[in-house]
Scaffold this motif. Structure first.
Motif, short mmCIF file in Angstrom:
data_model
loop_
_atom_site.label_atom_id
_atom_site.label_comp_id
_atom_site.label_asym_id
_atom_site.label_seq_id
_atom_site.Cartn_x
_atom_site.Cartn_y
_atom_site.Cartn_z
N ASP A 1 0.84 -1.19 0.00
CA ASP A 1 0.00 0.00 0.00
C ASP A 1 0.88 1.25 0.00
O ASP A 1 1.94 1.28 0.61
N ILE A 2 0.37 2.29 -0.65
CA ILE A 2 1.06 3.59 -0.67
C ILE A 2 0.10 4.66 -0.19
O ILE A 2 -1.11 4.44 -0.10
N THR A 3 0.63 5.82 0.13
CA THR A 3 -0.19 6.94 0.57
C THR A 3 -0.30 7.95 -0.56
O THR A 3 0.71 8.31 -1.17
N THR A 4 -1.51 8.41 -0.85
CA THR A 4 -1.73 9.47 -1.83
C THR A 4 -2.41 10.65 -1.14
O THR A 4 -3.01 10.49 -0.08
N LEU A 5 -2.35 11.81 -1.76
CA LEU A 5 -2.96 13.02 -1.20
C LEU A 5 -4.06 13.52 -2.13
O LEU A 5 -3.89 13.54 -3.35
N VAL A 6 -5.18 13.94 -1.53
CA VAL A 6 -6.29 14.53 -2.27
C VAL A 6 -6.66 15.84 -1.58
O VAL A 6 -6.73 15.89 -0.34
N GLN A 7 -6.89 16.88 -2.36
CA GLN A 7 -7.21 18.19 -1.79
C GLN A 7 -8.70 18.28 -1.46
O GLN A 7 -9.54 18.03 -2.31
N GLY A 8 -8.99 18.62 -0.22
CA GLY A 8 -10.36 18.81 0.24
C GLY A 8 -10.51 20.18 0.86
O GLY A 8 -9.56 20.97 0.94
N ARG A 9 -11.70 20.47 1.33
CA ARG A 9 -12.00 21.76 1.96
C ARG A 9 -12.27 21.52 3.43
O ARG A 9 -13.09 20.68 3.79
N TYR A 10 -11.59 22.28 4.28
CA TYR A 10 -11.63 22.07 5.72
C TYR A 10 -12.28 23.26 6.41
O TYR A 10 -11.84 24.40 6.25
N TYR A 11 -13.34 22.99 7.15
CA TYR A 11 -14.03 23.99 7.96
C TYR A 11 -13.67 23.70 9.42
O TYR A 11 -14.36 22.95 10.10
N GLY A 12 -12.56 24.25 9.87
CA GLY A 12 -12.04 23.91 11.18
C GLY A 12 -12.45 24.88 12.27
O GLY A 12 -12.73 26.05 12.01
N THR A 13 -12.46 24.39 13.49
CA THR A 13 -12.81 25.24 14.63
C THR A 13 -11.73 26.27 14.92
O THR A 13 -11.99 27.27 15.57
N SER A 14 -10.53 26.03 14.42
CA SER A 14 -9.44 26.97 14.66
C SER A 14 -9.33 28.02 13.55
O SER A 14 -8.41 28.83 13.57
N HIS A 15 -10.26 28.01 12.60
CA HIS A 15 -10.23 28.95 11.49
C HIS A 15 -11.53 29.76 11.45
O HIS A 15 -12.57 29.31 11.94
N THR A 16 -11.47 30.93 10.83
CA THR A 16 -12.68 31.75 10.66
C THR A 16 -13.25 31.61 9.25
O THR A 16 -14.30 32.16 8.96
N ARG A 29 -2.38 -1.45 -4.49
CA ARG A 29 -1.48 -1.56 -5.65
C ARG A 29 -2.16 -1.25 -6.97
O ARG A 29 -1.52 -0.87 -7.94
N LYS A 30 -3.48 -1.41 -7.02
CA LYS A 30 -4.22 -1.11 -8.24
C LYS A 30 -4.57 0.37 -8.36
O LYS A 30 -5.20 0.79 -9.31
N GLY A 31 -4.19 1.16 -7.36
CA GLY A 31 -4.44 2.59 -7.41
C GLY A 31 -5.78 3.00 -6.83
O GLY A 31 -6.17 4.16 -6.91
N LYS A 32 -6.52 2.09 -6.22
CA LYS A 32 -7.82 2.42 -5.63
C LYS A 32 -7.62 2.98 -4.22
O LYS A 32 -6.96 2.36 -3.40
N ARG A 33 -8.21 4.14 -3.97
CA ARG A 33 -8.11 4.74 -2.64
C ARG A 33 -9.08 4.04 -1.70
O ARG A 33 -10.25 3.88 -2.03
N ARG A 34 -8.61 3.69 -0.54
CA ARG A 34 -9.45 2.95 0.39
C ARG A 34 -10.29 3.87 1.25
O ARG A 34 -11.50 3.82 1.22
N ARG A 35 -9.66 4.67 2.05
CA ARG A 35 -10.39 5.58 2.94
C ARG A 35 -9.48 6.73 3.33
O ARG A 35 -8.26 6.59 3.37
N PRO A 36 -10.08 7.87 3.66
CA PRO A 36 -9.25 9.00 4.09
C PRO A 36 -8.73 8.75 5.51
O PRO A 36 -9.40 8.15 6.34
N GLN A 37 -7.55 9.23 5.78
CA GLN A 37 -6.97 9.16 7.12
C GLN A 37 -7.29 10.47 7.84
O GLN A 37 -6.55 11.44 7.77
#
Length: 148
Positions: A1-16, A29-37
């Motif tokens: 397994d490898i780690t990939t990055l995907v850009q999302g939008r974060y509405y955090g309590t520490s941000h306005t 190995r087939k390139g299918k993303r399993r779940r976000p960490q």
């Protein structure tokens, strides 16, 4: 397994305001993303160790549909989310992460007009959840009152 990055939008309590965040995914190995960490983004694990997941479908005028995955925490002892507070008078307590689902059911990077659509999805969902919670509280109050 490898780690990939995907850009999302974060509405955090520490941000306005919402910010872009890279989200790690375990990829097979087939390139299918399993779940976000999400343990790196949605914090306060001792108070609320789990997170919630909802899918919001946004239909556009050109008959396109986009699926948005909302991962969030909402607990009465978590900090207030100041971004959500800008559009609703009721407190949302906890972080929200929004990821876009592509056509092949994989998560894809957000880009261009996606910011507006993601914000619409978050607004729709948080308002519905808050109204539902108020409705449940009102129903409980009416039941308590009628038992009097």
């Amino acid at each position: 397994d490898i780690t990939t990055l995907v850009q999302g939008r974060y509405y955090g309590t520490s941000h306005t305001r919402p910010v872009f965040k890279k989200v790690r995914f375990q990829t097979n190995r087939k390139g299918k993303r399993r779940r976000p960490q999400l343990e790196y983004l949605l914090l306060n694990h001792k108070l609320q160790p789990c997170y919630h997941h909802a899918i919001v479908i946004v239909k556009q005028t050109n008959h396109l549909m986009t699926r948005w995955h909302l991962f969030f925490k909402n607990h009465k002892y978590l900090p207030n989310n100041h971004t959500v507070a800008q559009w609703t008078p009721i407190d949302w307590k906890g972080d929200i992460l929004v990821l876009k689902q592509g056509h092949d059911k994989e998560f894809v990077n957000m880009q261009g007009n996606d910011v507006v659509l993601a914000a619409f999805a978050v607004r729709r969902y948080t308002v519905v959840v808050i109204i539902s919670a108020l409705d449940l509280e009102l129903t409980q109050m009416l039941e308590d009152w009628s038992a009097w």
